[in-house]
Design an enzyme around this catalytic site. Structure first.
Site, mmCIF file in Angstrom:
data_model
loop_
_atom_site.group_PDB
_atom_site.id
_atom_site.type_symbol
_atom_site.label_atom_id
_atom_site.label_comp_id
_atom_site.label_asym_id
_atom_site.label_seq_id
_atom_site.Cartn_x
_atom_site.Cartn_y
_atom_site.Cartn_z
ATOM 1 N N TYR A 181 -1.700 -8.500 9.879
ATOM 2 C CA TYR A 181 -2.545 -8.272 8.702
ATOM 3 C C TYR A 181 -3.940 -7.820 9.136
ATOM 4 O O TYR A 181 -4.488 -6.846 8.623
ATOM 5 C CB TYR A 181 -2.621 -9.583 7.907
ATOM 6 C CG TYR A 181 -3.263 -9.479 6.560
ATOM 7 C CD1 TYR A 181 -2.481 -9.368 5.410
ATOM 8 C CD2 TYR A 181 -4.638 -9.519 6.405
ATOM 9 C CE1 TYR A 181 -3.071 -9.289 4.154
ATOM 10 C CE2 TYR A 181 -5.228 -9.445 5.158
ATOM 11 C CZ TYR A 181 -4.440 -9.328 4.042
ATOM 12 O OH TYR A 181 -5.020 -9.250 2.803
ATOM 13 N N HIS B 26 0.858 -1.198 0.000
ATOM 14 C CA HIS B 26 0.000 0.000 0.000
ATOM 15 C C HIS B 26 0.889 1.241 0.000
ATOM 16 O O HIS B 26 0.781 2.088 0.902
ATOM 17 C CB HIS B 26 -0.922 0.044 1.225
ATOM 18 C CG HIS B 26 -2.109 -0.864 1.135
ATOM 19 N ND1 HIS B 26 -2.785 -1.320 2.235
ATOM 20 C CD2 HIS B 26 -2.744 -1.395 0.070
ATOM 21 C CE1 HIS B 26 -3.783 -2.095 1.872
ATOM 22 N NE2 HIS B 26 -3.781 -2.156 0.549
ATOM 23 N N HIS C 154 -11.754 -6.205 2.330
ATOM 24 C CA HIS C 154 -11.759 -4.895 2.931
ATOM 25 C C HIS C 154 -12.102 -3.778 1.953
ATOM 26 O O HIS C 154 -11.983 -2.600 2.299
ATOM 27 C CB HIS C 154 -10.375 -4.617 3.557
ATOM 28 C CG HIS C 154 -9.275 -4.487 2.511
ATOM 29 N ND1 HIS C 154 -8.454 -3.399 2.454
ATOM 30 C CD2 HIS C 154 -8.922 -5.273 1.476
ATOM 31 C CE1 HIS C 154 -7.602 -3.538 1.444
ATOM 32 N NE2 HIS C 154 -7.872 -4.664 0.843
ATOM 33 N N ASP D 266 -8.509 -11.466 0.395
ATOM 34 C CA ASP D 266 -7.689 -10.899 1.476
ATOM 35 C C ASP D 266 -8.045 -11.470 2.851
ATOM 36 O O ASP D 266 -7.205 -11.460 3.763
ATOM 37 C CB ASP D 266 -7.856 -9.370 1.510
ATOM 38 C CG ASP D 266 -7.071 -8.677 0.404
ATOM 39 O OD1 ASP D 266 -6.096 -9.253 -0.101
ATOM 40 O OD2 ASP D 266 -7.440 -7.536 0.055
ATOM 41 N N HIS E 161 -3.183 -13.945 0.077
ATOM 42 C CA HIS E 161 -1.823 -13.661 0.548
ATOM 43 C C HIS E 161 -1.442 -14.713 1.585
ATOM 44 O O HIS E 161 -2.260 -15.062 2.445
ATOM 45 C CB HIS E 161 -1.729 -12.290 1.233
ATOM 46 C CG HIS E 161 -2.088 -11.133 0.359
ATOM 47 N ND1 HIS E 161 -1.283 -10.687 -0.661
ATOM 48 C CD2 HIS E 161 -3.170 -10.320 0.359
ATOM 49 C CE1 HIS E 161 -1.846 -9.644 -1.238
ATOM 50 N NE2 HIS E 161 -2.999 -9.405 -0.647
ATOM 51 N N ASP F 78 -2.992 -5.430 -6.404
ATOM 52 C CA ASP F 78 -2.170 -6.612 -6.113
ATOM 53 C C ASP F 78 -2.822 -7.902 -6.601
ATOM 54 O O ASP F 78 -2.154 -8.929 -6.700
ATOM 55 C CB ASP F 78 -1.826 -6.707 -4.625
ATOM 56 C CG ASP F 78 -3.028 -6.622 -3.709
ATOM 57 O OD1 ASP F 78 -3.979 -5.904 -4.046
ATOM 58 O OD2 ASP F 78 -3.016 -7.276 -2.653
ATOM 59 N N GLU G 191 -8.247 -4.734 -6.127
ATOM 60 C CA GLU G 191 -7.086 -3.905 -5.808
ATOM 61 C C GLU G 191 -5.926 -4.402 -6.687
ATOM 62 O O GLU G 191 -5.892 -5.566 -7.110
ATOM 63 C CB GLU G 191 -6.757 -4.046 -4.314
ATOM 64 C CG GLU G 191 -5.833 -2.971 -3.814
ATOM 65 C CD GLU G 191 -5.774 -2.876 -2.289
ATOM 66 O OE1 GLU G 191 -6.402 -3.707 -1.604
ATOM 67 O OE2 GLU G 191 -5.084 -1.964 -1.790
ATOM 68 N N HIS H 299 -11.626 -9.561 -5.887
ATOM 69 C CA HIS H 299 -11.336 -8.231 -5.316
ATOM 70 C C HIS H 299 -10.318 -7.612 -6.259
ATOM 71 O O HIS H 299 -9.408 -8.289 -6.728
ATOM 72 C CB HIS H 299 -10.785 -8.423 -3.902
ATOM 73 C CG HIS H 299 -10.078 -7.247 -3.317
ATOM 74 N ND1 HIS H 299 -10.587 -5.974 -3.345
ATOM 75 C CD2 HIS H 299 -8.898 -7.151 -2.628
ATOM 76 C CE1 HIS H 299 -9.740 -5.157 -2.720
ATOM 77 N NE2 HIS H 299 -8.706 -5.843 -2.294
#
Ligand code: FEO
Length: 399
Positions: free
Chosen positions: A195, A23, A147, A167, A228, A84, A82, A80
């Site tokens: 995390y 991030h 999230h 996540d 992850h 990554d 994002e 998701h």
């Protein structure tokens, strides 16, 4: 290279051993991370679940091609979006344009906002299924704000039940092993908590709701595959239950003292306060961190599992220090519940730092127990004794 998880599920992600920050500069990842993507071969359909971060897009597609001819991928599920996880999607879809991309409505909006492409989006919501043939399917469960608003989980009813959780239940933890039973448990759990504290803490009510919703479904669960870190193969329910504990105003019997110091006066105060707490309550764990020197995300994890936070700063330019201000801004974002706090600090003349720091703690959601303690210039033995007494008094207010 791909790694086999079951006869028909392979890990096709990327392990990033050298990642130190995530991030941007917001989150330290001392043990690296992984971007987990999974290839699920059903009887009639082969599905790719998530991709990897953009810098690894070509490597990802090239390794995926070694695992399966790309045109044999029938669908991509983006749980998701994002960067990554979605960062390699454009590279992949250049090779197999028109492949359906399953995602939530918010997921489609985010993918459009990121990549500005007219892909073959298939919007899904909770309960929708992707038929894999042979009586098996992938069922989608929306998990908004776990999230991001677009987040969803996918449950595969084959192989005894596999939850792909993106996540959720993740750890920033690079490992050549794929499974939780193959890595040291203490370091894995340390990363799982860090995390949760740094990414999921602001969303605890949603975590509780979603976890209870999933538990109420009573689904068989052999494995949880996050996006992850390692896969929860041994006792996957344990991390689910741990999430319920972490999401419920989690606190150990710990007081964390976070301070900044210019000429060691506030540090001496911090240490004296710690002595007082320990003297009055030896059962309490007391930890001290210099906010300007310690890893901010490790401090946040300590605050996450503390009953109380004492924040200290010298008064500087009619305020408090940069490091303390930055740290408390991050603490505020965590939306922690049921934690006590107080402020302290040294000063030379105006001395309003402690009062302003108390206000900042209140704004961050802490129950500030008193007006804190100040010491002018360098604390002498009387001032340090007062700090010790303050520590005894502070802990007595928490009993
Ligand atoms: Fe791992 Fe929210 O991305």
């Amino acid at each position: 290279m791909a790694k086999k998880i079951t006869d028909n599920i392979s890990w096709v992600g990327k392990t990033d051993w050298e990642l130190k920050m995530f991030h941007g500069n917001e989150l330290s990842t001392r043990r690296g991370s992984s971007y987990n993507a999974y290839l699920l071969r059903g009887i009639s359909k082969t599905v790719l679940i998530d991709t990897v971060w953009g810098p690894y897009d070509q490597e990802f597609v090239s390794r995926l091609r070694q695992e399966i001819p790309l045109e044999k991928i029938d669908a991509v599920v983006m749980q998701h979006n994002e960067s990554d996880h979605s960062g390699a999607l454009a590279e992949l879809l250049r090779e197999i344009p028109g492949t359906p991309v399953y995602c939530t409505a918010k997921g489609e909006a985010i993918l459009r906002g990121h990549y500005h492409q007219e892909w073959n989006f298939v919007k899904v919501k909770t309960g929708d299924k992707l038929d894999l043939g042979g009586g098996e399917s992938l069922t989608f469960v929306e998990a908004p704000m776990l999230h991001w608003p677009d987040t969803m989980f996918s449950y595969y009813d084959g192989c005894g039940g596999v939850l792909f959780s993106n996540d959720g239940f993740g750890q920033h933890y690079a490992s050549e092993s794929l499974f939780n039973d193959e890595v040291p448990e203490s370091e894995m759990m340390e990363e799982a908590e860090k995390y949760f504290a740094n990414i999921l803490a602001p969303f605890c009510p949603m975590v509780t709701r979603k976890v209870n919703e999933i538990l109420a479904m009573n689904l068989p669960l052999k494995m949880i595959c996050p996006s992850h870190g390692v896969i929860w193969r041994k006792d996957p329910e344990s991390i689910v239950k741990q999430y319920l504990v972490w999401a419920d105003a989690y606190a150990l019997n710990q007081v964390t003292i976070v301070y900044d110091t210019m000429w060691n006066s506030t540090r001496q105060m911090a240490e004296a306060i710690a002595r007082g707490i320990r003297d009055a309550a030896p059962q309490v764990t007391v930890k001290l961190f210099n906010a300007a020197k310690e890893d901010k995300n490790d401090i946040l994890t300590e605050v996450f599992h503390s009953r109380a936070l004492l924040a200290g700063s010298p008064t500087i330019n009619n305020g408090y220090s940069y490091a303390i201000a930055g740290l408390l801004e991050m603490v505020k974002g965590m939306k922690l519940k049921k934690k006590a706090g107080a402020a302290f600090g040294s000063y030379g003349w105006s001395g309003e730092g402690t009062r302003l720091l108390s206000a900042l703690l209140t704004e961050a959601g802490f129950a500030v127990v008193d007006e804190g303690i100040r010491a002018q210039w360098v604390p002498d033995s009387a001032a340090l004794a007062a700090c010790e007494e303050y520590g005894r008094s502070f802990i007595s207010k928490l009993q």
